[in-house]
Design an enzyme around this catalytic site. Structure first.
Site, short mmCIF file in Angstrom:
data_model
loop_
_atom_site.label_atom_id
_atom_site.label_comp_id
_atom_site.label_asym_id
_atom_site.label_seq_id
_atom_site.Cartn_x
_atom_site.Cartn_y
_atom_site.Cartn_z
N GLY A 46 -7.77 24.97 25.91
CA GLY A 46 -8.32 23.88 25.10
C GLY A 46 -9.83 24.08 25.09
N GLY A 65 -11.81 22.45 23.17
CA GLY A 65 -12.36 21.26 22.51
C GLY A 65 -13.50 20.66 23.33
N VAL A 115 -13.74 18.53 25.98
CA VAL A 115 -13.72 18.60 27.45
C VAL A 115 -13.70 20.05 27.93
CG1 VAL A 115 -12.43 17.97 29.53
CG2 VAL A 115 -12.57 16.36 27.64
N GLY A 116 -12.87 20.89 27.29
CA GLY A 116 -12.77 22.29 27.71
C GLY A 116 -14.10 23.02 27.61
N ASP A 152 -7.62 28.66 22.93
CA ASP A 152 -7.29 27.54 22.04
C ASP A 152 -6.27 28.02 21.03
OD1 ASP A 152 -8.90 24.65 21.65
OD2 ASP A 152 -7.72 25.27 19.90
N ARG A 206 -7.44 10.34 23.10
CA ARG A 206 -7.13 9.05 22.47
C ARG A 206 -8.24 8.63 21.51
NH1 ARG A 206 -7.81 4.42 27.10
NH2 ARG A 206 -9.46 5.42 28.32
N ARG A 226 -4.06 5.89 27.22
CA ARG A 226 -3.78 7.29 27.54
C ARG A 226 -2.28 7.57 27.45
NH1 ARG A 226 -7.79 5.46 31.16
NH2 ARG A 226 -9.68 6.72 31.21
N ASN A 229 1.38 15.58 23.91
CA ASN A 229 0.77 16.36 24.98
C ASN A 229 1.76 16.98 25.96
OD1 ASN A 229 -1.62 15.88 23.77
ND2 ASN A 229 -2.49 14.58 25.35
N VAL A 235 -5.82 18.21 33.13
CA VAL A 235 -6.76 17.21 32.61
C VAL A 235 -6.12 16.38 31.48
CG1 VAL A 235 -9.04 16.90 31.52
CG2 VAL A 235 -8.72 18.72 33.19
N ARG A 257 -17.76 7.33 37.62
CA ARG A 257 -18.01 6.13 36.80
C ARG A 257 -18.21 4.90 37.69
NH1 ARG A 257 -13.67 7.78 32.06
NH2 ARG A 257 -15.16 9.00 30.86
N HIS A 281 -4.79 7.21 36.89
CA HIS A 281 -5.87 7.41 35.91
C HIS A 281 -5.48 6.67 34.63
CE1 HIS A 281 -9.19 9.23 33.87
NE2 HIS A 281 -8.41 9.82 32.99
#
Ligand code: NAI
Length: 308
Positions: free
Chosen positions: A7, A9, A11-12, A32, A82, A88, A95, A118, A151, A175
């Protein structure tokens, strides 16, 4: 040592960038499904090497897993993120198929690989990898707690008006917006319990803001976040490759720990060259134990939607 990131994208690519910037891996292979996308991201990132001063080689491939052979760690970020208003858990249908197929390809070419999951819903995707990959449980690690704890620390520092480096705290359990469990009882500022400094109202607000941390960003960005998720993954990958044995909350297969069996949930663990070196047992308050059990029940329900 080689790291694969599936991936390329948001995050990857962020994860590949942080890994490269810290310069502890010899190679990062981005994979990808979108034609040319991973190759393009890899080339763009490589063109930052002389600017940012790293020697990690970054390559990209459109689905040729032979290029990932011999990876020490593989990170699975492939799948859909999302959109505002989504949970999620709503991502499971698409997924699950992607994660299962990607896992098969990774294990075929790197049988000794340690997989970091992930893609969301992450606790359920990690469980799916356990059930379908044939890998020992020490080599499958879900990423959620590292991000959620970052966070939590951000919100704690804000409420305490302190530098982030002064605060410490951990989020365990699921999560998900409802299943996250920020451990207020263990949070500290310069070693002193934070409960000393915050009103009940402030505590409740920190907990709530932490739990909806991802949703808040999704609303602002129109899609889910990438910098902090990428950084969180890079910390886990570094702890493995450099055998740092850091204690990081991760989603792991539980066999009796924290009173749970046959489920992946966030618990603190020592992460080193073998993957999960040890699950750390910390004492939870009665209220925390109850919330952990509730989170487990909710994740079990989502796991029930999986088809192997
Ligand atoms: P994105 O849409 O930017 O990137 C996903 C990439 O996966 C796309 O480039 C897509 O082409 C690729 N892909 C799809 N199917 C594939 C396949 N079969 N093989 C290889 N690549 C494939 O999404 P983003 O924002 O990077 O998020 C990725 C996932 O990570 C989402 O499921 C998101 O919910 C999750 N996430 C999890 C976090 C956590 O803490 N565990 C934090 C942030 C995101």
């Amino acid at each position: 040592m080689k790291v694969t990131v599936v991936g390329a994208g948001a995050v990857g690519a962020s994860c590949a960038e942080y890994i490269a910037m810290k310069d502890f891996a010899s190679e990062v292979v981005l994979v990808d499904i979108k034609e040319g996308f991973a190759e393009g991201k890899a080339m763009d990132l490589m063109q930052t090497a002389s600017l940012n001063g790293f020697d990690t080689k970054i390559t990209g491939t459109t689905g040729d897993y032979s290029k990932t052979a011999g990876s020490k760690v593989a990170v699975i970020t492939s799948g859909i993120p999302r959109k505002p208003g989504m949970t999620r858990e709503e991502l499971i249908g698409i997924n699950a198929g992607i994660v299962k197929e990607v896992t098969e390809n990774l294990v075929k070419h790197s049988p000794d690989v340690i997989i970091i999951v992930v893609s969301n819903p992450m606790d359920t995707m990690a469980y799916l990898v356990h059930k379908t990959s044939g890998l020992p449980k020490e080599r499958i690690i879900g990423m959620g707690g590292a991000l959620d704890s970052a966070r939590f620390k951000y919100r704690l520092a804000e409420a305490l008006e302190s530098p982030i480096s002064d605060v410490d705290g951990m989020v365990i359990a699921a999560h998900s917006d409802t299943g996250m469990l920020p451990l207020f009882s263990k949070a500290t500022r310069n070693g002193v319990p934070v409960s000393e400094f915050l009103t009940d109202e402030q505590k409740a607000s920190v907990i709530e803001e932490t739990k909806v941390g991802g949703a808040t960003l999704t609303k602002l960005l129109g899609t889910s976040a990438w910098y902090a998720p990428g950084a969180a993954v890079s910390v886990m990958v570094q702890s493995i490759l450099c055998d740092q044995k850091k204690m990081i909350p991760c989603s792991l297969m539980l066999e009796g720990e924290y009173g749970q069996n046959d489920i992946c949930l966030g618990v603190p663990a020592i992460i080193g060259k073998n993957g999960v070196e040890k699950i750390v047992n910390i004492t939870l308050t009665v209220d925390e134990q109850l919330k952990f059990a509730e989170a487990a029940q909710a994740v079990r329900e989502v796991n029930g939607d999986l088809k192997f």
